[in-house]
Each structure stands twice: as structure tokens, then as C-alpha cells.
Design a protein around this motif. Structure first.
Motif, PDB file in Angstrom:
ATOM      1  N   GLY A   1       0.816  -1.217   0.000  1.00  0.00           N
ATOM      2  CA  GLY A   1       0.000   0.000   0.000  1.00  0.00           C
ATOM      3  C   GLY A   1       0.847   1.264   0.000  1.00  0.00           C
ATOM      4  N   VAL A   2       1.969   1.218   0.706  1.00  0.00           N
ATOM      5  CA  VAL A   2       2.869   2.377   0.733  1.00  0.00           C
ATOM      6  C   VAL A   2       3.434   2.619  -0.668  1.00  0.00           C
ATOM      7  CG1 VAL A   2       5.069   3.249   1.603  1.00  0.00           C
ATOM      8  CG2 VAL A   2       3.462   2.165   3.174  1.00  0.00           C
TER       9      VAL A   2
ATOM     10  N   ILE B   1       1.234   6.903  -6.835  1.00  0.00           N
ATOM     11  CA  ILE B   1       0.130   7.781  -7.258  1.00  0.00           C
ATOM     12  C   ILE B   1       0.193   9.143  -6.560  1.00  0.00           C
ATOM     13  CG2 ILE B   1      -1.378   5.875  -7.923  1.00  0.00           C
ATOM     14  CD1 ILE B   1      -2.956   6.346  -5.326  1.00  0.00           C
ATOM     15  N   ASN B   2       1.320   9.418  -5.909  1.00  0.00           N
ATOM     16  CA  ASN B   2       1.586  10.719  -5.295  1.00  0.00           C
ATOM     17  C   ASN B   2       0.580  11.067  -4.195  1.00  0.00           C
ATOM     18  OD1 ASN B   2       3.259  12.914  -5.023  1.00  0.00           O
ATOM     19  ND2 ASN B   2       2.117  14.172  -6.490  1.00  0.00           N
ATOM     20  N   GLU B   3       0.259  10.093  -3.368  1.00  0.00           N
ATOM     21  CA  GLU B   3      -0.629  10.285  -2.220  1.00  0.00           C
ATOM     22  C   GLU B   3       0.165  10.076  -0.939  1.00  0.00           C
ATOM     23  OE1 GLU B   3      -4.159  10.602  -1.931  1.00  0.00           O
ATOM     24  OE2 GLU B   3      -4.330  10.989  -4.079  1.00  0.00           O
ATOM     25  N   ILE B   4      -0.330  10.616   0.153  1.00  0.00           N
ATOM     26  CA  ILE B   4       0.264  10.312   1.454  1.00  0.00           C
ATOM     27  C   ILE B   4      -0.120   8.877   1.788  1.00  0.00           C
ATOM     28  CG2 ILE B   4       0.260  10.829   3.922  1.00  0.00           C
ATOM     29  CD1 ILE B   4      -0.462  13.718   3.152  1.00  0.00           C
ATOM     30  N   PRO B   5       0.862   8.003   2.041  1.00  0.00           N
ATOM     31  CA  PRO B   5       0.534   6.597   2.313  1.00  0.00           C
ATOM     32  C   PRO B   5      -0.431   6.441   3.492  1.00  0.00           C
ATOM     33  CG  PRO B   5       2.869   6.819   1.883  1.00  0.00           C
ATOM     34  CD  PRO B   5       2.315   8.215   1.977  1.00  0.00           C
ATOM     35  N   LEU B   6      -1.364   5.500   3.352  1.00  0.00           N
ATOM     36  CA  LEU B   6      -2.365   5.252   4.390  1.00  0.00           C
ATOM     37  C   LEU B   6      -1.733   4.947   5.743  1.00  0.00           C
ATOM     38  CD1 LEU B   6      -5.011   3.095   2.495  1.00  0.00           C
ATOM     39  CD2 LEU B   6      -5.356   5.351   3.487  1.00  0.00           C
TER      40      LEU B   6
ATOM     41  N   PHE C   1       0.666   6.297   7.084  1.00  0.00           N
ATOM     42  CA  PHE C   1       1.074   7.523   7.758  1.00  0.00           C
ATOM     43  C   PHE C   1      -0.107   8.395   8.166  1.00  0.00           C
ATOM     44  CE2 PHE C   1       4.960   6.877   4.969  1.00  0.00           C
ATOM     45  CZ  PHE C   1       5.629   6.196   5.966  1.00  0.00           C
ATOM     46  N   ARG C   2      -1.297   7.938   7.896  1.00  0.00           N
ATOM     47  CA  ARG C   2      -2.492   8.666   8.331  1.00  0.00           C
ATOM     48  C   ARG C   2      -2.970   8.056   9.631  1.00  0.00           C
ATOM     49  NH1 ARG C   2      -5.530   8.549   2.558  1.00  0.00           N
ATOM     50  NH2 ARG C   2      -3.639   8.833   1.333  1.00  0.00           N
ATOM     51  N   LYS C   3      -3.995   8.632  10.208  1.00  0.00           N
ATOM     52  CA  LYS C   3      -4.390   8.149  11.525  1.00  0.00           C
ATOM     53  C   LYS C   3      -5.323   6.934  11.486  1.00  0.00           C
ATOM     54  CE  LYS C   3      -8.132  11.416  12.343  1.00  0.00           C
ATOM     55  NZ  LYS C   3      -8.681  12.345  13.291  1.00  0.00           N
ATOM     56  N   GLU C   4      -5.642   6.441  10.305  1.00  0.00           N
ATOM     57  CA  GLU C   4      -6.489   5.251  10.210  1.00  0.00           C
ATOM     58  C   GLU C   4      -5.733   4.011  10.701  1.00  0.00           C
ATOM     59  OE1 GLU C   4      -7.860   4.645   6.243  1.00  0.00           O
ATOM     60  OE2 GLU C   4      -8.802   6.607   6.121  1.00  0.00           O
ATOM     61  N   ILE C   5      -6.499   3.009  11.130  1.00  0.00           N
ATOM     62  CA  ILE C   5      -5.916   1.709  11.484  1.00  0.00           C
ATOM     63  C   ILE C   5      -5.536   1.023  10.175  1.00  0.00           C
ATOM     64  CG2 ILE C   5      -6.419  -0.569  12.449  1.00  0.00           C
ATOM     65  CD1 ILE C   5      -6.421   1.356  14.681  1.00  0.00           C
ATOM     66  N   TYR C   6      -4.263   0.749   9.985  1.00  0.00           N
ATOM     67  CA  TYR C   6      -3.802   0.088   8.762  1.00  0.00           C
ATOM     68  C   TYR C   6      -2.834  -1.028   9.128  1.00  0.00           C
ATOM     69  CZ  TYR C   6      -2.606  -0.260   3.800  1.00  0.00           C
ATOM     70  OH  TYR C   6      -2.447  -0.708   2.512  1.00  0.00           O
ATOM     71  N   ALA C   7      -1.658  -0.673   9.597  1.00  0.00           N
ATOM     72  CA  ALA C   7      -0.677  -1.693   9.976  1.00  0.00           C
ATOM     73  C   ALA C   7      -1.145  -2.471  11.204  1.00  0.00           C
ATOM     74  CB  ALA C   7       0.691  -1.059  10.224  1.00  0.00           C
ATOM     75  N   MET C   8      -1.888  -1.825  12.087  1.00  0.00           N
ATOM     76  CA  MET C   8      -2.386  -2.525  13.273  1.00  0.00           C
ATOM     77  C   MET C   8      -3.367  -3.630  12.879  1.00  0.00           C
ATOM     78  SD  MET C   8      -2.048  -2.990  16.428  1.00  0.00           S
ATOM     79  CE  MET C   8      -1.021  -1.622  16.846  1.00  0.00           C
ATOM     80  N   ALA C   9      -4.090  -3.443  11.794  1.00  0.00           N
ATOM     81  CA  ALA C   9      -4.973  -4.504  11.302  1.00  0.00           C
ATOM     82  C   ALA C   9      -4.144  -5.721  10.892  1.00  0.00           C
ATOM     83  CB  ALA C   9      -5.808  -4.003  10.126  1.00  0.00           C
ATOM     84  N   CYS C  10      -2.952  -5.473  10.338  1.00  0.00           N
ATOM     85  CA  CYS C  10      -2.051  -6.574   9.972  1.00  0.00           C
ATOM     86  C   CYS C  10      -1.591  -7.322  11.216  1.00  0.00           C
ATOM     87  CB  CYS C  10      -0.832  -6.042   9.227  1.00  0.00           C
ATOM     88  SG  CYS C  10      -1.190  -5.221   7.685  1.00  0.00           S
ATOM     89  N   VAL C  11      -1.296  -6.590  12.271  1.00  0.00           N
ATOM     90  CA  VAL C  11      -0.863  -7.218  13.519  1.00  0.00           C
ATOM     91  C   VAL C  11      -1.985  -8.086  14.086  1.00  0.00           C
ATOM     92  CG1 VAL C  11      -0.145  -6.773  15.902  1.00  0.00           C
ATOM     93  CG2 VAL C  11       0.825  -5.420  14.042  1.00  0.00           C
ATOM     94  N   VAL C  12      -3.209  -7.568  14.082  1.00  0.00           N
ATOM     95  CA  VAL C  12      -4.361  -8.335  14.588  1.00  0.00           C
ATOM     96  C   VAL C  12      -4.532  -9.619  13.771  1.00  0.00           C
ATOM     97  CG1 VAL C  12      -6.889  -8.322  14.810  1.00  0.00           C
ATOM     98  CG2 VAL C  12      -5.556  -6.339  15.549  1.00  0.00           C
ATOM     99  N   GLY C  13      -4.467  -9.512  12.451  1.00  0.00           N
ATOM    100  CA  GLY C  13      -4.600 -10.692  11.593  1.00  0.00           C
ATOM    101  C   GLY C  13      -3.453 -11.666  11.767  1.00  0.00           C
ATOM    102  N   GLY C  14      -2.247 -11.147  11.962  1.00  0.00           N
ATOM    103  CA  GLY C  14      -1.085 -12.009  12.190  1.00  0.00           C
ATOM    104  C   GLY C  14      -1.208 -12.798  13.477  1.00  0.00           C
ATOM    105  N   ILE C  15      -1.693 -12.141  14.518  1.00  0.00           N
ATOM    106  CA  ILE C  15      -1.902 -12.832  15.798  1.00  0.00           C
ATOM    107  C   ILE C  15      -2.981 -13.895  15.646  1.00  0.00           C
ATOM    108  CG2 ILE C  15      -2.734 -12.537  18.162  1.00  0.00           C
ATOM    109  CD1 ILE C  15      -1.261  -9.790  18.134  1.00  0.00           C
ATOM    110  N   ALA C  16      -4.064 -13.561  14.928  1.00  0.00           N
ATOM    111  CA  ALA C  16      -5.140 -14.537  14.710  1.00  0.00           C
ATOM    112  C   ALA C  16      -4.612 -15.746  13.932  1.00  0.00           C
ATOM    113  CB  ALA C  16      -6.297 -13.883  13.954  1.00  0.00           C
ATOM    114  N   TYR C  17      -3.803 -15.484  12.906  1.00  0.00           N
ATOM    115  CA  TYR C  17      -3.205 -16.573  12.116  1.00  0.00           C
ATOM    116  C   TYR C  17      -2.350 -17.455  13.007  1.00  0.00           C
ATOM    117  CZ  TYR C  17      -0.837 -18.811   8.154  1.00  0.00           C
ATOM    118  OH  TYR C  17      -0.351 -19.718   7.242  1.00  0.00           O
TER     119      TYR C  17
END
Length: 153
Positions: A76-77, A83-88, A90-106
Motif C-alpha cells: 500500500g505504501v 500515485i503521489n498520495e500520502i501513504p495510508l 502515515f495517516r491516523k487510520e488503522i492500517y498496519a495494526m490490522a495486519c498485527v491483529v490478523g497475524g496474531i489470529a493466524y
């Protein structure tokens, strides 16, 4: 040797996705949530691939979760930079933390002795649902700010 680098299915899926976007791009742009949904699906898929590959290679769970998070979020980065956007991430949305949650579930599914495809489904669904629910209910991580600078007169 067989493996993901020699399996043409990844290139075929990418090519089909490209053709889909070329054919239906204008229609897809009109749908506000389409990009978000596909981004969340991609985040989930890349996360479980990273976690699964790390576990299969015998790395500890914390390495697998980090690798899954990097694998999921880095795509995503790169896309946002192109596309010359600020990567998600680096915004305040939950993005990488969702990966951590899914990784723990896996990992928990793996420890419980479930089949790899079940681990992938549960881990990927966890990433997807975490991302969807976080955006829907405006759940954000706290923003850490540096100390205020002292103005000298």
C-alpha cells in the motif's frame, strides 16, 4: 523447485485484475468504497502470505507477525507513493495494526493445530474486519506528538 516464485497463478491474477480495472475503471471510480474494499482485501491477502511464509520457514511468531505486517502494509505504501498520495500507513487510520491483529489470529490458529487454509481464512478475515470496523466506527490509534517548542522572543 516449486514455490510461489515459479507459480504463474500470481501473475495471472494480477493480469486479470489489471484487465478488470481497464475495462471497468470508470465504473469503479464512481463507487466510493470500491478502492477501500479492494485495498482491505489486498492488505489481508499479503499479510497472511507474509505470516504463513515466515511460520513455514520456522521463524518465531513475533517475526512472522512483523513480516506479515511489513508484507501487507508495504504494498500500500508503494502504491500510494506511485500515485503521489500520502501513504495510508502515515495517516491516523488503522492500517498496519490490522495486519498485527490478523497475524496474531493466524498464529493462534496455527498453534491450535488448524489447517493452513483455515489459518489463512481466519487471519485474513481478521485483517479485513479490523480495517472495515475501524474505519466504519472511526477507531484510530492515539496520535503521539512531540513536545511544544519554546518560542524565544
Amino acid at each position: 523447485p516449486p514455490g510461489w516464485m515459479t507459480d504463474p497463478i500470481y501473475l495471472i491474477c494480477t493480469g486479470l485484475a489489471l484487465l478488470w480495472v481497464i475495462c471497468f475503471g470508470r465504473w469503479l471510480i464512481r463507487l466510493n468504497n470500491t478502492f477501500f474494499i479492494f485495498d482491505s482485501i489486498g492488505l489481508a491477502l499479503f499479510t497472511v502470505v507474509g505470516v504463513g511464509k515466515s511460520i513455514a520457514l520456522g521463524y518465531p511468531f513475533w517475526v512472522a507477525i512483523i513480516m506479515g505486517s511489513i508484507t501487507g502494509a508495504a504494498g500500500g505504501v508503494i502504491r500510494d507513493v506511485f500515485i503521489n498520495e500520502i501513504p495510508l500507513i502515515f495517516r491516523k487510520e488503522i492500517y498496519a495494526m490490522a495486519c498485527v491483529v490478523g497475524g496474531i489470529a493466524y498464529w493462534l490458529c496455527h498453534v491450535a493445530g488448524l489447517e493452513p487454509y483455515v489459518c489463512q481464512l481466519i487471519g485474513g478475515s481478521s485483517v479485513f474486519l479490523t480495517r472495515i470496523l475501524a474505519v466504519k466506527y472511526h477507531i484510530c490509534l492515539p496520535i503521539l506528538k512531540g513536545g511544544d517548542e519554546v518560542k524565544e522572543e
